[in-house]
Design a protein around this motif. Structure first.
Motif, mmCIF file in Angstrom:
data_model
loop_
_atom_site.group_PDB
_atom_site.id
_atom_site.type_symbol
_atom_site.label_atom_id
_atom_site.label_comp_id
_atom_site.label_asym_id
_atom_site.label_seq_id
_atom_site.Cartn_x
_atom_site.Cartn_y
_atom_site.Cartn_z
ATOM 1 N N ALA A 17 0.852 -1.187 0.000
ATOM 2 C CA ALA A 17 0.000 0.000 0.000
ATOM 3 C C ALA A 17 0.885 1.233 0.000
ATOM 4 O O ALA A 17 1.999 1.211 0.530
ATOM 5 C CB ALA A 17 -0.932 0.015 1.199
ATOM 6 N N PHE A 18 0.382 2.284 -0.629
ATOM 7 C CA PHE A 18 1.113 3.556 -0.672
ATOM 8 C C PHE A 18 0.418 4.526 0.276
ATOM 9 O O PHE A 18 -0.805 4.685 0.238
ATOM 10 C CB PHE A 18 1.119 4.116 -2.093
ATOM 11 C CG PHE A 18 1.900 5.402 -2.229
ATOM 12 C CD1 PHE A 18 3.277 5.379 -2.402
ATOM 13 C CD2 PHE A 18 1.250 6.634 -2.167
ATOM 14 C CE1 PHE A 18 3.996 6.546 -2.527
ATOM 15 C CE2 PHE A 18 1.967 7.813 -2.283
ATOM 16 C CZ PHE A 18 3.343 7.767 -2.468
ATOM 17 N N GLU A 19 1.211 5.176 1.129
ATOM 18 C CA GLU A 19 0.641 6.132 2.083
ATOM 19 C C GLU A 19 0.689 7.539 1.497
ATOM 20 O O GLU A 19 1.761 8.061 1.179
ATOM 21 C CB GLU A 19 1.399 6.083 3.404
ATOM 22 C CG GLU A 19 0.774 6.954 4.482
ATOM 23 C CD GLU A 19 1.434 6.797 5.834
ATOM 24 O OE1 GLU A 19 1.095 7.566 6.753
ATOM 25 O OE2 GLU A 19 2.308 5.903 5.977
ATOM 26 N N ALA A 20 -0.474 8.117 1.336
ATOM 27 C CA ALA A 20 -0.582 9.468 0.775
ATOM 28 C C ALA A 20 -0.161 10.512 1.810
ATOM 29 O O ALA A 20 0.067 10.197 2.980
ATOM 30 C CB ALA A 20 -2.008 9.724 0.309
ATOM 31 N N ALA A 21 -0.074 11.765 1.361
ATOM 32 C CA ALA A 21 0.384 12.841 2.243
ATOM 33 C C ALA A 21 -0.530 13.036 3.441
ATOM 34 O O ALA A 21 -0.079 13.422 4.527
ATOM 35 C CB ALA A 21 0.504 14.141 1.443
ATOM 36 N N ASP A 22 -1.836 12.771 3.270
ATOM 37 C CA ASP A 22 -2.779 12.957 4.378
ATOM 38 C C ASP A 22 -2.885 11.726 5.275
ATOM 39 O O ASP A 22 -3.723 11.673 6.183
ATOM 40 C CB ASP A 22 -4.167 13.315 3.839
ATOM 41 C CG ASP A 22 -4.731 12.237 2.923
ATOM 42 O OD1 ASP A 22 -4.009 11.230 2.677
ATOM 43 O OD2 ASP A 22 -5.871 12.398 2.456
ATOM 44 N N GLY A 23 -2.031 10.695 5.046
ATOM 45 C CA GLY A 23 -2.046 9.504 5.872
ATOM 46 C C GLY A 23 -2.914 8.386 5.349
ATOM 47 O O GLY A 23 -2.912 7.289 5.914
ATOM 48 N N THR A 24 -3.664 8.634 4.278
ATOM 49 C CA THR A 24 -4.519 7.596 3.700
ATOM 50 C C THR A 24 -3.657 6.559 2.989
ATOM 51 O O THR A 24 -2.714 6.903 2.282
ATOM 52 C CB THR A 24 -5.507 8.216 2.695
ATOM 53 O OG1 THR A 24 -6.258 9.246 3.345
ATOM 54 C CG2 THR A 24 -6.453 7.155 2.152
ATOM 55 N N THR A 25 -3.962 5.283 3.180
ATOM 56 C CA THR A 25 -3.214 4.210 2.517
ATOM 57 C C THR A 25 -4.000 3.701 1.318
ATOM 58 O O THR A 25 -5.207 3.459 1.405
ATOM 59 C CB THR A 25 -2.947 3.055 3.483
ATOM 60 O OG1 THR A 25 -4.178 2.606 4.053
ATOM 61 C CG2 THR A 25 -2.011 3.488 4.604
ATOM 62 N N VAL A 26 -3.333 3.566 0.207
ATOM 63 C CA VAL A 26 -3.947 3.086 -1.032
ATOM 64 C C VAL A 26 -3.349 1.715 -1.350
ATOM 65 O O VAL A 26 -2.164 1.623 -1.701
ATOM 66 C CB VAL A 26 -3.691 4.061 -2.194
ATOM 67 C CG1 VAL A 26 -4.350 3.556 -3.470
ATOM 68 C CG2 VAL A 26 -4.158 5.462 -1.842
ATOM 69 N N PRO A 27 -4.110 0.615 -1.211
ATOM 70 C CA PRO A 27 -3.567 -0.720 -1.503
ATOM 71 C C PRO A 27 -3.202 -0.854 -2.986
ATOM 72 O O PRO A 27 -3.908 -0.376 -3.867
ATOM 73 C CB PRO A 27 -4.724 -1.661 -1.128
ATOM 74 C CG PRO A 27 -5.604 -0.859 -0.224
ATOM 75 C CD PRO A 27 -5.484 0.562 -0.689
ATOM 76 N N LEU A 28 -2.049 -1.527 -3.248
ATOM 77 C CA LEU A 28 -1.578 -1.767 -4.610
ATOM 78 C C LEU A 28 -1.179 -3.233 -4.717
ATOM 79 O O LEU A 28 -0.310 -3.701 -3.977
ATOM 80 C CB LEU A 28 -0.385 -0.873 -4.955
ATOM 81 C CG LEU A 28 -0.619 0.637 -4.934
ATOM 82 C CD1 LEU A 28 0.703 1.386 -5.081
ATOM 83 C CD2 LEU A 28 -1.578 1.040 -6.039
ATOM 84 N N SER A 29 -1.810 -3.956 -5.632
ATOM 85 C CA SER A 29 -1.487 -5.371 -5.828
ATOM 86 C C SER A 29 -0.318 -5.508 -6.799
ATOM 87 O O SER A 29 0.073 -4.550 -7.488
ATOM 88 C CB SER A 29 -2.705 -6.122 -6.366
ATOM 89 O OG SER A 29 -3.035 -5.653 -7.673
ATOM 90 N N ASP A 30 0.230 -6.725 -6.886
ATOM 91 C CA ASP A 30 1.307 -6.988 -7.836
ATOM 92 C C ASP A 30 0.824 -6.792 -9.270
ATOM 93 O O ASP A 30 1.594 -6.364 -10.144
ATOM 94 C CB ASP A 30 1.826 -8.416 -7.649
ATOM 95 C CG ASP A 30 2.566 -8.583 -6.329
ATOM 96 O OD1 ASP A 30 3.033 -7.566 -5.784
ATOM 97 O OD2 ASP A 30 2.665 -9.733 -5.857
ATOM 98 N N GLU A 31 -0.447 -7.106 -9.530
ATOM 99 C CA GLU A 31 -1.023 -6.904 -10.871
ATOM 100 C C GLU A 31 -1.069 -5.423 -11.225
ATOM 101 O O GLU A 31 -0.814 -5.030 -12.368
ATOM 102 C CB GLU A 31 -2.425 -7.514 -10.947
ATOM 103 C CG GLU A 31 -2.471 -9.029 -10.895
ATOM 104 C CD GLU A 31 -2.239 -9.571 -9.489
ATOM 105 O OE1 GLU A 31 -2.369 -8.783 -8.505
ATOM 106 O OE2 GLU A 31 -1.889 -10.757 -9.373
ATOM 107 N N ASP A 32 -1.417 -4.587 -10.248
ATOM 108 C CA ASP A 32 -1.438 -3.134 -10.489
ATOM 109 C C ASP A 32 -0.051 -2.632 -10.892
ATOM 110 O O ASP A 32 0.095 -1.832 -11.820
ATOM 111 C CB ASP A 32 -1.910 -2.392 -9.240
ATOM 112 C CG ASP A 32 -3.367 -2.680 -8.907
ATOM 113 O OD1 ASP A 32 -4.135 -2.989 -9.835
ATOM 114 O OD2 ASP A 32 -3.720 -2.598 -7.713
ATOM 115 N N LEU A 33 0.963 -3.103 -10.182
ATOM 116 C CA LEU A 33 2.318 -2.617 -10.438
ATOM 117 C C LEU A 33 2.870 -3.151 -11.758
ATOM 118 O O LEU A 33 3.570 -2.435 -12.476
ATOM 119 C CB LEU A 33 3.241 -3.029 -9.284
ATOM 120 C CG LEU A 33 2.911 -2.402 -7.922
ATOM 121 C CD1 LEU A 33 3.804 -2.989 -6.837
ATOM 122 C CD2 LEU A 33 3.062 -0.887 -7.958
#
Length: 361
Positions: A63-79
Motif C-alpha cells: 500500500a502507498f501512504e498518501a500525504a494525508d495519511g490515507t493508505t492506497v492498496p496496490l497489488s502486484d497486478e497493479d504494479l
C-alpha cells in the motif's frame, strides 16, 4: 543459478532476450536473538493494528501512504500493469568510458544470460561491441519494485549489469574533509610513495573474511566445551599521530618484513636499502621536484641482481653533487656483498695503524 528477472535488452532496434542472475552472495555471519534467561528464540510477528491478530504472509499486500495519511492498496497486478517501457526491457541510453561512472553510484551486481538460442548472436554482438569500444553501456530498467539506472559491462565472456543509484541519491561530501589547512612536505609524500610501492600488488584470491572465521572457531570451541583461543594483540586505532614520518618509516619496514624481503637470500640487502630510503627522506635530501619520488620508486621496483645496475643509472640522472636514494641503496648492497665492514675488520685496521705509528716513531 535461478534467474530473478526475464526481459530483453533494447539495443537500438536490436532486441536481446536475457535472464538476470545474481552475481554476488552474502557470507556475513548471522545471529539469532534469544532470551538471555532461558535461551528461547525471540521472534517478530506481523500483527494487524486494527484487530490485534497475527496476519499470515499470503494475506499481506502493498500500500502507498498518501500525504494525508490515507493508505492506497496496490497489488502486484497493479504494479506490473504500469505503463513503463522499462518494465521488461533494459533500455540502453548511451555508451560512455568506464572511468566516467562514479563508483558511489554502483549498487548491486548481476549477470545477464542469453534467453534462448535466438539470443546468442545479438548477445555476442553487444559483448564484442563493448569490448572493442572499451566502453560501458548506461541503461534503465525496472527491477525489484523500482526503476533504476544500470551499467552494462563485459566480465570474462558474459555481460554483467550493475544497478546504479540516481544522481540525487548520492549525498554531497560537504563537511567530511578536514576544515583546517594541512601542509604536507615532499619528503612525506616520497615516503608515502615508497610505502605504496612496497605493499605491491593484491591477489583477490588470497583475501578472506577473518571475522567470520573467528566467529565460527568461537562457536566450535563452545560446542566442544573448550576454552577459545586467546585473541591476538590488537593495534589500537585512533588517537593523534605525533610523528608522521616515524609512522611512515615503521610502516615501510613492517610492509617489507611482511612480504618476506628482509629474509631473502641477499643477506639483508633490501633491509639496508629501506634504512637508506627512510634516512635520506627524513633528512630532507633528494626531496626536491620529484627526485626523491623517482629514487624511491626505482629502489622498490628494481631488486635482486638488477638492483646495482638500476642504482647506477639513477645516480647518473641525479648528478654527482647529490647522490640519489637508489645510489645509496646500491652502495649499501655492495657493502653487504663485501662483508659490511665488520667490527673485526675495523679492529684490524686500527691495529695496523698503531704498528705504523710505532715504526714512524
Amino acid at each position: 543459478m535461478r534467474s530473478i528477472w526475464k526481459g530483453s535488452i533494447s539495443f537500438g532496434l536490436v532486441s536481446i532476450p536475457v535472464k538476470v542472475f545474481g552475481a554476488t552472495e552474502n557470507h556475513s555471519v548471522s545471529f539469532r536473538q534469544v532470551h538471555a534467561a532461558d535461551g528461547g528464540r525471540i521472534r517478530y510477528r506481523k500483527v494487524c493494528e486494527l484487530d490485534g491478530e497475527e496476519v499470515p504472509t499470503e494475506e499481506i499486500t502493498k500500500a502507498f501512504e498518501a500525504a494525508d495519511g490515507t493508505t492506497v492498496p496496490l497489488s502486484d497486478e497493479d504494479l506490473s500493469a504500469l505503463p513503463l517501457p522499462t518494465a521488461r526491457t533494459i533500455e540502453i541510453l548511451a555508451f560512455v568510458p568506464a572511468d566516467t561512472v562514479d563508483p558511489l553510484q554502483l549498487d548491486r551486481s548481476y549477470y545477464l544470460g542469453a534467453d534462448g538460442g535466438g539470443a546468442a548472436k545479438p548477445y555476442v554482438l553487444l559483448r564484442e561491441a563493448l569490448n572493442r569500444s572499451e566502453k560501458v553501456a548506461i541503461a534503465k530498467l525496472a527491477l525489484r519494485g523500482r526503476e533504476t539506472l544500470a551499467m552494462l559491462r563485459v566480465v570474462d565472456d558474459a555481460l554483467a549489469l550493475h544497478t546504479m543509484l540516481w544522481p540525487d541519491e548520492i549525498r554531497p561530501a560537504t563537511g567530511v574533509a578536514p576544515d583546517t589547512e594541512v601542509g604536507i612536505r615532499d619528503a612525506e609524500l616520497d615516503l608515502a610513495d615508497t610505502l605504496m610501492e612496497t605493499l605491491g600488488d593484491l591477489d583477490p584470491e588470497e583475501l578472506h573474511d577473518e571475522y567470520r572465521e573467528a566467529v565460527e572457531a568461537l562457536v566450535a570451541a563452545k560446542l566442544e566445551g573448550v576454552e577459545p583461543e586467546e585473541a591476538r594483540e590488537r593495534v589500537e586505532a585512533g588517537g593523534k599521530v605525533i610523528d608522521l614520518m616515524a609512522a611512515l618509516e615503521n610502516s615501510v619496514r613492517a610492509a617489507r618484513e611482511g612480504r618476506g624481503e628482509q629474509a631473502a637470500a641477499a643477506g639483508g640487502e633490501e633491509a639496508a636499502g629501506a634504512e637508506g630510503d627512510v634516512r635520506e627522506l627524513r633528512s630532507g635530501k633528494g626531496a626536491g621536484k620529484g627526485a626523491g619520488k623517482t629514487a624511491a620508486r626505482k629502489s622498490t621496483a628494481k631488486r635482486g641482481g638488477a638492483e646495482e645496475e638500476g642504482a647506477g643509472k639513477a645516480g647518473k640522472k641525479t648528478g654527482g653533487s647529490r647522490k640519489s636514494t637508489a645510489a645509496k641503496k646500491s652502495g649499501s648492497a655492495a657493502k653487504d656483498s663485501r662483508g659490511r665492514r665488520s667490527t673485526s675488520g675495523a679492529a684490524k685496521k686500527t691495529a695496523s695503524a698503531k704498528k705504523q705509528d710505532r715504526a714512524t716513531g
